[in-house]
Design an enzyme around this catalytic site. Structure first.
Site: not given
Length: 263
Positions: A2-3, A53, A125, A253
């Protein structure tokens, strides 16, 4: 995986289930969190924020539940008192008089004060979230031109949560197709108009995906408003130039693009 749009929609469902209602039962699997169970009972969830996330569940008493699903974590909404059959391990239960939200399998879970949220290593971060509606294209353009990011290839930069949180692979390839750029370009090489177009696309496409409730594995991801232009469409013709969409690997990717119009 999921994004950002999928994570935000999941948070919306959790909010809709319990936001603003007194918590009647709070349960944590981890012993170090169990002292908070009594303290949080009776409080309300005020809102649930997302940073990439990570989910931040804010309580009316000032504490925040930090959770990161990593690879296996998943939230469920159930009726109050229901314990679904599952092979997953229950980690968190937040229950009101009518509904409960359950977190399974995640291991990165903590209760934080406001100061601890501000200084949390992961949250320090990650960059600003593309679904933060206060984030502007001008701010994104400034990040693109910053010394930290201006010489990074877009293939890697758009997957780096330190640049912008909430982007992932399907958003990466769709954004770059939208602005006609290859994954090997860098912000330092672009004209001002190209930078403006990219900065807007970096916000507009994730936000359109979020608003239109699309599914990642559905070619009509954005419903009638937007279709995948290149993602999982290798071998098909590009609707903009008629070239053939190709699939390669960039930054480890799968990368989908049209060599005919992305330069």
């Amino acid at each position: 995986m999921p994004e950002g749009p999928e994570i935000r929609r999941a948070a919306d469902k959790l909010e809709a289930a319990i936001k603003g209602e007194p918590l009647t039962n709070v349960w944590f699997a981890f012993p170090q969190l169990q002292p908070y169970q009594t303290q949080l009972t009776g409080q309300r969830v005020t809102h649930i924020a997302t940073r990439g996330k990570a989910l931040l569940t804010h309580f009316s008493g000032g504490l925040t539940l930090y959770s990161h699903n990593q690879l296996y974590g998943v939230w469920r909404v159930v009726d109050a008192g229901v314990e679904p059959q599952s092979n997953r391990v229950l980690r968190v239960r937040l229950q009101t008089a009518s509904k409960a939200i359950l977190l399974y399998s995640a291991s990165d879970i903590d209760i934080l004060t406001a100061e601890q949220v501000a200084n949390h290593p992961f949250l320090l971060r990650v960059g600003p979230d593309v679904l933060d509606m206060t984030l502007t294209a001008e701010q994104v353009k400034a990040r693109l031109l910053s010394a930290k990011f201006r010489n990074r290839q877009f293939s890697g930069l758009l997957l780096d949560q330190a640049f912008l949180a909430g982007l992932g692979n399907y958003l990466r390839v769709e954004i770059l197709w939208q602005v006609g750029l290859s994954g090997k370009r860098k912000a330092a090489e672009l004209s001002d108009s190209q930078l403006d177009a990219l900065a807007h696309a970096l916000l507009d496409i994730p936000r359109l995906s979020y608003r239109t409730r699309g599914l990642v594995d559905d070619n009509k991801h954005h419903g009638a408003l937007f279709r995948f232009k290149v993602f999982h469409r290798d071998g098909e013709r590009c609707e903009r130039c008629g070239g053939i969409i190709e699939k390669t690997t960039l930054s480890s990717r799968p990368f989908y693009w049209c060599p005919g119009c992305q330069h």
